[in-house]
Design an enzyme around this catalytic site. Structure first.
Site, short mmCIF file in Angstrom:
data_model
loop_
_atom_site.label_atom_id
_atom_site.label_comp_id
_atom_site.label_asym_id
_atom_site.label_seq_id
_atom_site.Cartn_x
_atom_site.Cartn_y
_atom_site.Cartn_z
N HIS A 151 0.79 -1.24 0.00
CA HIS A 151 0.00 0.00 0.00
C HIS A 151 0.82 1.29 0.00
CE1 HIS A 151 -0.29 0.25 4.71
NE2 HIS A 151 0.89 -0.17 4.30
N HIS A 152 2.16 1.19 -0.04
CA HIS A 152 2.97 2.42 -0.14
C HIS A 152 3.38 2.73 -1.57
CE1 HIS A 152 3.04 2.55 4.14
NE2 HIS A 152 3.76 1.46 4.26
N CYS A 153 3.01 1.85 -2.51
CA CYS A 153 3.41 2.07 -3.90
C CYS A 153 2.26 2.69 -4.69
CB CYS A 153 3.80 0.74 -4.54
SG CYS A 153 4.51 0.96 -6.19
#
Length: 354
Positions: free
Chosen positions: A140-142
């Protein structure tokens, strides 16, 4: 393009997606990261030991191709991953910078691309059968043009865009992100997309602290250091109900990070193993009660005991009838199957009357 990721899975399989290729192992370098890089395989082994699944009863994840990835990612971003030092920065494993890129592609990026393919496949399975679990994924950080925090591909964004573009009747999605960290990747990707409702519950003081991305969160729950079970579960319950009452989506993507576990070096929260199992139950119950298909990804979780907890949670969901193999599809409001359920319920009633 026609993607192999959307070919129908054998109906005999559980909608649980995995591949041995998920696991990252090379020369012990993975030990330099707090990540348990074999956690995904361990989850599957626990589920096999408990006789819930067998190898031929799970859906084999396939690697996402460049063409699949380009549905969301820019060509420029994918080209950047051809530089080992870029991958070292994203995965936070510094020595990766010194490895030839073909090794990095095979040993680091291929596992992450396979998990990404798994999330996309699980998206379609969830809509077909009412629920699906990708034992990996949750990066979920990309976002489309930037990786970070161990996330090299935007699998959550991809799964949702694939559904919007290729599955009739899916035009609204809700992301319930319960990883300890803010999910800034999908937030940046869906910043101006009103079809996607984002709820995010995270430790307000840790990575990534992305103020810009926070503007995309419709329901933001910021937690203090060391938050414990009672307060946490009460907040999750209240806000999951609130989110799903506010907008009824066609699919839920549930980012079920286990880095909320007490003692996680990166999460800074203090949730017990039982608290994690209960949390997953709360989310699945809310989805099932409203007949909304749910896709779960496992996301962050950096301790050795994490795999056992994920397996215990899946076993708990099964024992409560929130996930099942045969009639999983009923959760999706499939009329054929609902008629079948009504018939079998009627048969049972008739039997008990005799």
């Amino acid at each position: 393009h026609r993607s192999e990721l959307y070919e129908d899975a054998p109906s005999a399989c559980w909608p649980i997606v995995y591949s041995p290729d998920y696991n990252i192992t090379f020369m012990g370098l993975e030990k330099l990261h707090p990540f348990d890089a074999g956690k995904w395989g361990k989850v599957i082994n626990f589920l096999k030991e408990e006789k819930l699944i067998a190898d031929d009863l799970i859906v084999q994840a396939r690697e996402a191709t460049d063409e699949d990835l380009l549905v969301v990612h820019t060509r420029r971003y994918l080209n950047k991953l051809k530089w080992s030092f870029v991958v070292a920065t994203i995965t936070e494993i510094p020595p990766v910078a010194f490895l030839p890129n073909f090794v990095v592609q095979r040993k680091v990026l291929k596992p992450l691309r396979t998990q990404t393919g798994g999330t996309i496949m699980a998206g379609k399975l969830a809509v077909d059968r009412g629920w699906a679990i990708n034992v990996g994924g949750g990066f979920h950080h990309c976002s489309s043009d930037k990786g970070g925090g161990f996330c090299a591909y935007a699998d959550i964004t991809l799964a949702i865009k694939f559904l919007f573009e290729r599955v009739q009747g899916v035009s609204k999605a809700t992301i319930i992100d319960l990883d300890a960290h803010q999910g800034n990747g999908h937030e940046r990707d869906f910043m101006d997309d009103h079809r996607v409702y984002i709820m995010d519950v995270y430790n307000r003081y840790i990575y990534p602290g992305d103020g810009f991305a926070k503007r995309a969160i419709k329901r933001k729950v910021e937690l203090e250091w060391g938050t414990e079970d009672t307060e946490y579960l009460q907040k999750v319950h209240t806000h999951v109900e609130g989110a799903l009452n506010e907008v009824k989506p066609d699919v839920i993507v549930y980012n079920a990070g286990t880095d909320i576990l007490d003692g996680d070096p990166l999460g800074g929260l203090a949730i017990s193993p039982q608290g994690i199992v209960k949390r997953d139950e709360v989310v699945f119950k809310a989805a099932r009660n409203r007949r909304i298909p749910i896709l779960m990804v496992t996301s962050g979780g950096y301790q050795k005991r994490t795999a056992r907890i994920i397996a215990d949670s899946i076993l708990n969901l099964h024992s409560l009838g929130l996930i099942d193999k045969e009639l999983a599809i009923s959760g999706a409001g499939n009329p054929k199957v609902e008629q079948m359920i009504r018939d079998s319920a009627k048969d049972l009633t008739d039997l008990s009357l005799q």
